[in-house]
Design a protein around this motif. Structure first.
Motif, short mmCIF file in Angstrom:
data_model
loop_
_atom_site.label_atom_id
_atom_site.label_comp_id
_atom_site.label_asym_id
_atom_site.label_seq_id
_atom_site.Cartn_x
_atom_site.Cartn_y
_atom_site.Cartn_z
N ASN A 80 42.16 -7.63 -26.36
CA ASN A 80 43.44 -8.30 -26.27
C ASN A 80 44.34 -7.81 -27.40
OD1 ASN A 80 45.00 -11.28 -27.00
ND2 ASN A 80 45.10 -10.47 -24.94
N ILE A 81 45.58 -7.52 -27.07
CA ILE A 81 46.53 -7.02 -28.06
C ILE A 81 47.74 -7.94 -28.08
CG2 ILE A 81 47.41 -5.35 -26.38
CD1 ILE A 81 48.16 -3.52 -28.72
N VAL A 82 48.12 -8.40 -29.29
CA VAL A 82 49.24 -9.33 -29.41
C VAL A 82 50.35 -8.80 -30.31
CG1 VAL A 82 47.85 -11.36 -28.86
CG2 VAL A 82 48.09 -10.63 -31.24
N GLU A 83 50.08 -7.70 -31.00
CA GLU A 83 51.09 -7.07 -31.85
C GLU A 83 51.14 -5.58 -31.51
OE1 GLU A 83 50.59 -7.80 -35.99
OE2 GLU A 83 50.37 -9.94 -35.73
N ALA A 84 52.33 -5.05 -31.50
CA ALA A 84 52.50 -3.64 -31.17
C ALA A 84 52.03 -2.75 -32.31
CB ALA A 84 53.96 -3.34 -30.86
N GLY A 85 51.36 -1.70 -31.92
CA GLY A 85 50.98 -0.66 -32.86
C GLY A 85 51.77 0.59 -32.51
N ASP A 86 51.42 1.67 -33.14
CA ASP A 86 52.10 2.92 -32.86
C ASP A 86 51.46 3.62 -31.67
OD1 ASP A 86 53.85 2.70 -35.05
OD2 ASP A 86 52.31 3.48 -36.42
N PRO A 87 52.29 4.23 -30.83
CA PRO A 87 51.73 5.02 -29.72
C PRO A 87 51.10 6.29 -30.29
CG PRO A 87 54.11 5.24 -29.77
CD PRO A 87 53.75 4.22 -30.82
#
Length: 107
Positions: A80-87
């Motif tokens: 589960n991901i709730v914060e954006a990271g770098d592509p």
């Protein structure tokens, strides 16, 4: 209806959509993100945030498209991901590449 992530996301992994999702229904794997169709509330706020147009309503899928099934299946094993990271650094190179499904890493 639910929204699903499709082939355009493979190897791109832009995560702008994650920050606007009110129910945190995005899951990330090695080179692809999915929406858990059981958690999605069909609000569509993620759709305009995707720079590669990878998010579509399941009603727009063609018969036989694997994306609804893949989103449901991979949401069970991806994180589960709730914060954006770098592509990835090479995301732009993959933006318009067709037929990437064979590159999908189910981790």
């Amino acid at each position: 209806m639910t929204y699903v992530v499709t082939e355009n996301c493979i190897k791109c992994l832009h995560q702008d959509c994650v920050t606007v999702c009110p129910v945190d229904c995005f899951y990330i794997g090695p080179n692809f993100m999915v929406i858990d169709p059981d958690e999605c509330i069909d609000c569509a706020v993620c759709v305009p945030e995707c720079p590669v147009d990878a998010i579509v309503p399941d009603t727009d899928l063609e018969p036989g498209d694997p994306w609804l099934h893949l989103n449901a299946e991979l949401a069970k094993t991806f994180t589960n991901i709730v914060e954006a990271g770098d592509p990835p650094a090479d995301a732009a190179e993959w933006k318009d590449v067709p037929n990437k499904i064979d590159l999908l890493d189910k981790g």
